[in-house]
Design a protein around this motif. Structure first.
Motif, PDB file in Angstrom:
ATOM      1  N   GLY A  61     -17.604   8.498   6.717  1.00  0.00           N
ATOM      2  CA  GLY A  61     -18.920   9.446   7.168  1.00  0.00           C
ATOM      3  C   GLY A  61     -18.854   9.371   8.556  1.00  0.00           C
ATOM      4  O   GLY A  61     -19.775   9.406   9.482  1.00  0.00           O
ATOM      5  N   LEU A  62     -17.545   9.012   9.304  1.00  0.00           N
ATOM      6  CA  LEU A  62     -17.725   8.601  10.815  1.00  0.00           C
ATOM      7  C   LEU A  62     -17.563  10.099  11.704  1.00  0.00           C
ATOM      8  O   LEU A  62     -16.999  11.013  10.733  1.00  0.00           O
ATOM      9  N   ASP A  63     -18.248  10.296  12.580  1.00  0.00           N
ATOM     10  CA  ASP A  63     -18.351  11.626  13.286  1.00  0.00           C
ATOM     11  C   ASP A  63     -16.563  11.851  13.815  1.00  0.00           C
ATOM     12  O   ASP A  63     -15.997  10.846  13.891  1.00  0.00           O
ATOM     13  N   ARG A  64     -16.634  13.055  14.205  1.00  0.00           N
ATOM     14  CA  ARG A  64     -15.225  13.493  14.980  1.00  0.00           C
ATOM     15  C   ARG A  64     -14.706  12.589  15.828  1.00  0.00           C
ATOM     16  O   ARG A  64     -13.341  12.016  15.888  1.00  0.00           O
ATOM     17  N   ALA A  65     -15.575  12.378  16.910  1.00  0.00           N
ATOM     18  CA  ALA A  65     -15.101  11.586  18.060  1.00  0.00           C
ATOM     19  C   ALA A  65     -14.811  10.171  17.805  1.00  0.00           C
ATOM     20  O   ALA A  65     -13.802   9.642  18.235  1.00  0.00           O
ATOM     21  N   THR A  66     -15.624   9.498  16.605  1.00  0.00           N
ATOM     22  CA  THR A  66     -15.430   8.097  16.373  1.00  0.00           C
ATOM     23  C   THR A  66     -14.136   8.093  15.675  1.00  0.00           C
ATOM     24  O   THR A  66     -13.251   7.219  15.839  1.00  0.00           O
ATOM     25  N   ARG A  67     -13.706   9.217  14.798  1.00  0.00           N
ATOM     26  CA  ARG A  67     -12.542   8.850  13.905  1.00  0.00           C
ATOM     27  C   ARG A  67     -11.351   9.036  14.977  1.00  0.00           C
ATOM     28  O   ARG A  67     -10.252   8.344  14.876  1.00  0.00           O
ATOM     29  N   ARG A  68     -11.425   9.888  15.868  1.00  0.00           N
ATOM     30  CA  ARG A  68     -10.352  10.160  16.599  1.00  0.00           C
ATOM     31  C   ARG A  68     -10.102   8.994  17.670  1.00  0.00           C
ATOM     32  O   ARG A  68      -9.047   8.346  17.489  1.00  0.00           O
ATOM     33  N   PRO A  78       0.851  -1.273  -0.011  1.00  0.00           N
ATOM     34  CA  PRO A  78      -0.142  -0.172  -0.058  1.00  0.00           C
ATOM     35  C   PRO A  78       0.899   1.196  -0.125  1.00  0.00           C
ATOM     36  O   PRO A  78       2.074   1.305   0.633  1.00  0.00           O
ATOM     37  N   TYR A  79       0.201   2.513  -0.689  1.00  0.00           N
ATOM     38  CA  TYR A  79       0.880   3.567  -0.658  1.00  0.00           C
ATOM     39  C   TYR A  79      -0.017   4.566  -0.056  1.00  0.00           C
ATOM     40  O   TYR A  79      -1.479   4.695  -0.561  1.00  0.00           O
ATOM     41  N   PHE A  80       0.574   5.519   0.707  1.00  0.00           N
ATOM     42  CA  PHE A  80      -0.318   6.592   1.222  1.00  0.00           C
ATOM     43  C   PHE A  80       0.172   7.957   0.905  1.00  0.00           C
ATOM     44  O   PHE A  80       1.382   8.072   0.378  1.00  0.00           O
ATOM     45  N   TYR A  81      -0.389   9.168   1.477  1.00  0.00           N
ATOM     46  CA  TYR A  81       0.022  10.295   1.130  1.00  0.00           C
ATOM     47  C   TYR A  81       1.182  10.539   1.777  1.00  0.00           C
ATOM     48  O   TYR A  81       1.004  10.655   3.419  1.00  0.00           O
ATOM     49  N   ASP A  82       2.130  11.159   1.465  1.00  0.00           N
ATOM     50  CA  ASP A  82       3.454  11.535   2.113  1.00  0.00           C
ATOM     51  C   ASP A  82       3.316  12.535   3.174  1.00  0.00           C
ATOM     52  O   ASP A  82       3.921  12.526   4.011  1.00  0.00           O
ATOM     53  N   HIS A  83       2.462  13.350   2.683  1.00  0.00           N
ATOM     54  CA  HIS A  83       2.347  14.614   3.508  1.00  0.00           C
ATOM     55  C   HIS A  83       1.743  14.559   4.778  1.00  0.00           C
ATOM     56  O   HIS A  83       1.536  15.298   5.767  1.00  0.00           O
ATOM     57  N   LEU A  84       0.950  13.351   4.882  1.00  0.00           N
ATOM     58  CA  LEU A  84       0.171  12.997   6.239  1.00  0.00           C
ATOM     59  C   LEU A  84       0.838  12.347   7.223  1.00  0.00           C
ATOM     60  O   LEU A  84       1.859  11.648   6.906  1.00  0.00           O
ATOM     61  N   THR A  85       0.428  12.469   8.267  1.00  0.00           N
ATOM     62  CA  THR A  85       0.813  11.407   9.406  1.00  0.00           C
ATOM     63  C   THR A  85      -0.124  10.159   9.352  1.00  0.00           C
ATOM     64  O   THR A  85      -1.256  10.444   8.955  1.00  0.00           O
ATOM     65  N   ALA A  86       0.252   9.230  10.211  1.00  0.00           N
ATOM     66  CA  ALA A  86      -0.729   7.955  10.274  1.00  0.00           C
ATOM     67  C   ALA A  86      -1.902   8.450  10.912  1.00  0.00           C
ATOM     68  O   ALA A  86      -3.185   8.013  10.444  1.00  0.00           O
ATOM     69  N   GLU A  87      -1.908   9.077  11.771  1.00  0.00           N
ATOM     70  CA  GLU A  87      -3.165   9.809  12.745  1.00  0.00           C
ATOM     71  C   GLU A  87      -4.111  10.323  11.620  1.00  0.00           C
ATOM     72  O   GLU A  87      -5.255  10.250  11.414  1.00  0.00           O
ATOM     73  N   GLU A  88      -3.261  11.471  10.743  1.00  0.00           N
ATOM     74  CA  GLU A  88      -4.161  12.440  10.038  1.00  0.00           C
ATOM     75  C   GLU A  88      -4.896  11.341   8.870  1.00  0.00           C
ATOM     76  O   GLU A  88      -5.865  11.700   8.246  1.00  0.00           O
ATOM     77  N   LEU A  89      -4.301  10.441   8.415  1.00  0.00           N
ATOM     78  CA  LEU A  89      -4.512   9.586   7.347  1.00  0.00           C
ATOM     79  C   LEU A  89      -5.860   8.780   7.511  1.00  0.00           C
ATOM     80  O   LEU A  89      -6.821   8.696   7.119  1.00  0.00           O
ATOM     81  N   LEU A  90      -5.755   8.203   8.909  1.00  0.00           N
ATOM     82  CA  LEU A  90      -6.798   7.370   9.306  1.00  0.00           C
ATOM     83  C   LEU A  90      -7.939   8.341   9.608  1.00  0.00           C
ATOM     84  O   LEU A  90      -9.293   8.017   9.209  1.00  0.00           O
ATOM     85  N   ARG A  91      -7.947   9.515  10.109  1.00  0.00           N
ATOM     86  CA  ARG A  91      -9.137  10.472  10.177  1.00  0.00           C
ATOM     87  C   ARG A  91      -9.632  10.819   8.691  1.00  0.00           C
ATOM     88  O   ARG A  91     -10.796  11.142   8.875  1.00  0.00           O
ATOM     89  N   TYR A  92      -8.711  11.146   7.834  1.00  0.00           N
ATOM     90  CA  TYR A  92      -9.297  11.449   6.423  1.00  0.00           C
ATOM     91  C   TYR A  92     -10.153  10.312   6.101  1.00  0.00           C
ATOM     92  O   TYR A  92     -11.187  10.340   5.552  1.00  0.00           O
ATOM     93  N   TYR A  93      -9.610   9.016   5.972  1.00  0.00           N
ATOM     94  CA  TYR A  93     -10.279   7.902   5.470  1.00  0.00           C
ATOM     95  C   TYR A  93     -11.550   7.931   6.346  1.00  0.00           C
ATOM     96  O   TYR A  93     -12.713   7.540   5.878  1.00  0.00           O
ATOM     97  N   GLY A  94     -11.555   7.933   7.774  1.00  0.00           N
ATOM     98  CA  GLY A  94     -12.869   8.154   8.731  1.00  0.00           C
ATOM     99  C   GLY A  94     -13.814   9.028   8.059  1.00  0.00           C
ATOM    100  O   GLY A  94     -15.095   8.888   8.033  1.00  0.00           O
ATOM    101  N   ARG A  95     -13.501  10.154   7.412  1.00  0.00           N
ATOM    102  CA  ARG A  95     -14.250  11.118   6.887  1.00  0.00           C
ATOM    103  C   ARG A  95     -14.789  10.457   5.714  1.00  0.00           C
ATOM    104  O   ARG A  95     -16.048  10.784   5.378  1.00  0.00           O
ATOM    105  N   LEU A  96     -14.204   9.986   5.090  1.00  0.00           N
ATOM    106  CA  LEU A  96     -14.720   9.122   3.761  1.00  0.00           C
ATOM    107  C   LEU A  96     -16.048   8.334   3.899  1.00  0.00           C
ATOM    108  O   LEU A  96     -16.875   7.977   3.340  1.00  0.00           O
TER     109      LEU A  96
END
Lengths: 267, 319
Positions: B110-117, B90-108
């Motif tokens: 449709g998870l709410d902010r608390a669940t994403r975190r 797998p390849y992911f976005y270089d400019h993100l951290t792992a935490e930011e990446l998972l939160r981004y995918y969480g938004r895709l």
């Protein structure tokens, strides 16, 4: 719709890839020019700075639109990060449109900051002239009509972003850049194609020229820099029509890009 | 209901620039995977495993046939709310951290902010990246990216997880972590469909497997049905025996392999009495190091099946 997270992700990438560093260069050019122009010209200072500011906004913007735009979809596919996105509940057209909106947001911020910077330099210059000199100018230094030019420059950039993104869905960045810059240049001379029959009488050639006129982006119609700098009025109806044209052109290109991308095998 | 079902799924790619010629990457794959199963999708490189996974994810479109996940066509975007996917390398976005990446995918998703975190934190801890969650992904090693890939595949608590070579790039500790993770998923009732060419992993984890070669399904079924579990022989390792003493052991040995001076691996037939052989060795001054029954492994089965397929499809063969 996942448009917003995708758009914000593109914007964040632009920020982290230091796209906005171009603003520093823009500011340096403006300040240096204002100092230089004051010593070499008489009475034309403000006009030249307006010209330079608008031209630089257009130029810097087109480089961002093309060089970021041609990679928007291509990079996702080439590096296979698209696999992760499309295995989530994201339709392919949403990815295309979301990416477009993200770069559009970047350009909006870029053009807005440039407009503010130009107004700041003009306000500073305005103070240095007596009222009698200001009266002789074609337009006031802090002319609100400059905003019309900025809005239409932004519309041009958004059109070219759509062009770059369109090519990015099926072509390599090198070819996309060539095509997009080609269309950018052709788009400024588009009006000549409309009146081609005045030069050539051969009907098929005229038809081809007329077809190209409708297909190529008519960027000249969105270029009001000269009128604004010289204080000539730009009719509200003309601006509205030009913006409507840009919107239709963008929607059609995004539709075509989405269709192509939706049918592509992502090997 | 099937977790995954394919029927005559076929994919041709066009090769060449000017003169396109078709290349069949997958040929009429028919397969069913039941809910809650850990299903191993095995095959040598180029067998069509990744193509199948891409077809199931609608990253490529089938030439013929159909595929369903959780009884919905794979083209239904809503079904992707209930599945997870780890692509190969797998390849992911270089400019993100792992935490930011998972939160981004969480938004895709449709998870709410608390669940994403919460999910991002939980999963990064689960895959052993809790300490590196704020490190830019461009600084991650291949194994770390694989772990991030696993975390993102589980973000939405999927009912079906597709893992393409999940052990790839992982060190032994990472592989153990993935094995444990798959077993935990199984215990929670998640269907796991994973492709691999590491057969020991499949043997340890899967209830059923399918073997693919040259784009075709060559075998599928329960491991217990595929492999003969009766003992085929015995492997006895002894130490401290002289070469003369070895000859004194008598007839009946299938093979003797010298491991080091005085240490030998003795292969005994299935009907041998291992206790008698151990007693003989001890009487001759040797010391028994280990005794293991020999059974057919998945590797033996795999090599046989894939080898038979290649022989059938070789030019000049009748098929």
């Amino acid at each position: 719709m996942p448009l917003l997270p995708i758009a914000l992700s593109v914007f964040r990438e632009s920020v982290r890839d230091k796209v906005f560093y171009n603003l520093l260069l823009f500011a340096v050019i403006l300040v240096a020019a204002s100092l230089l122009v004051g010593q070499t010209t008489a009475g034309q200072d403000v006009k030249i700075i307006k010209d330079l500011g608008l031209a630089a906004t257009s130029l810097f913007g087109i480089f961002i639109a093309v060089f970021v735009g041609i990679n928007l979809v291509w990079k996702e596919v080439e590096r296979r990060s698209v696999y992760n996105v499309l295995s989530k509940p994201v339709r392919r057209p949403a990815l295309v449109v979301g990416k477009y909106l993200g770069l559009s947001l970047t350009l909006l911020v870029n053009v807005s900051v440039m407009a503010l910077a130009l107004y700041a330099v003009l306000a500073y210059m305005n103070q240095g002239f007596p009222e009698s000199v200001r009266q002789a100018w074609d337009a006031p230094a802090l002319d609100p009509a400059l905003l019309i030019a900025f809005v239409l420059i932004l519309a041009q950039l958004l059109m070219m972003t759509a062009v770059a993104l369109f090519f990015s869905t099926f072509s390599s960045p090198m070819l996309s850049a060539v095509f997009t810059f080609g269309l950018y240049v052709a788009g400024h001379f588009n009006a000549d194609l409309k009146n081609f029959e005045t030069i050539v009488s051969l009907r098929p050639v005229v038809w081809v020229a007329r077809a190209l006129y409708y297909v190529l982006p008519n960027l000249a119609s969105l270029d009001v820099k000269s009128q604004v700098v010289h204080g000539q009025p730009v009719a509200a109806g003309y601006v509205s029509l030009s913006l409507l044209y840009a919107a239709v052109y963008i929607v059609m290109l995004l539709g075509a890009a989405s269709l192509i991308f939706a049918r592509r095998d992502l090997k | 209901m099937h977790a995954i079902e394919t029927e005559n799924l076929t994919k041709d790619y066009a090769l060449g620039f000017w003169r396109k010629r078709p290349y069949r990457a997958l040929d009429r794959l028919t397969l069913q995977v039941s809910p809650g199963e850990v299903f191993g999708f095995l095959g040598p490189n180029g067998a069509g495993k990744t193509t199948t996974l891409k077809l199931l994810m609608q990253l490529v479109f089938p030439t013929a046939g159909r595929a369903e996940i959780l009884d919905r066509p794979v083209g239904d975007v809503e079904v992707r709310r209930r599945i997870g996917y780890l692509p190969e390398n797998p390849y992911f976005y270089d400019h993100l951290t792992a935490e930011e990446l998972l939160r981004y995918y969480g938004r895709l998703f449709g998870l709410d902010r608390a669940t994403r975190r919460q999910r991002a934190g939980e999963l990064l801890d689960e895959v052993g990246l809790g300490a590196e969650r704020r490190l830019a992904l461009r600084r991650y090693s291949k194994g770390m990216l694989q772990r991030v890939g696993l975390a993102q595949a589980l973000l939405n608590r999927p009912q079906v997880v597709f893992l393409d070579e999940p052990m790839s790039g992982l060190d032994p500790i990472g592989r153990r972590m993935v094995r444990d993770l798959i077993l935990r998923l199984r215990d929670r009732g998640t269907t796991v469909f994973f492709s691999s060419h590491i057969l020991s992993d499949a043997e340890a984890l899967c209830s059923r497997v399918a073997i693919l070669a040259g784009g075709r399904l060559v075998s599928s079924g329960r491991l217990t049905d595929m492999l003969a579990f009766e003992v085929k022989g015995w492997d006895l390792v002894v130490d401290g025996l002289s070469a003369d003493a070895l000859t004194g052991l008598g007839p009946g040995l299938i093979r003797t392999t010298t491991i080091a001076e005085g240490r030998y691996a003795l292969e005994l037939p299935a009907d041998a009495r291992p206790d008698e052989w151990m007693a003989r060795c001890t009487a001759l001054g040797g010391r028994v190091v280990s005794l293991n029954p020999l059974r057919e492994t998945l590797e033996d089965f795999f090599v046989r099946q894939v080898g038979a397929h290649h022989r059938r499809t070789e030019p000049g063969s009748n098929n």
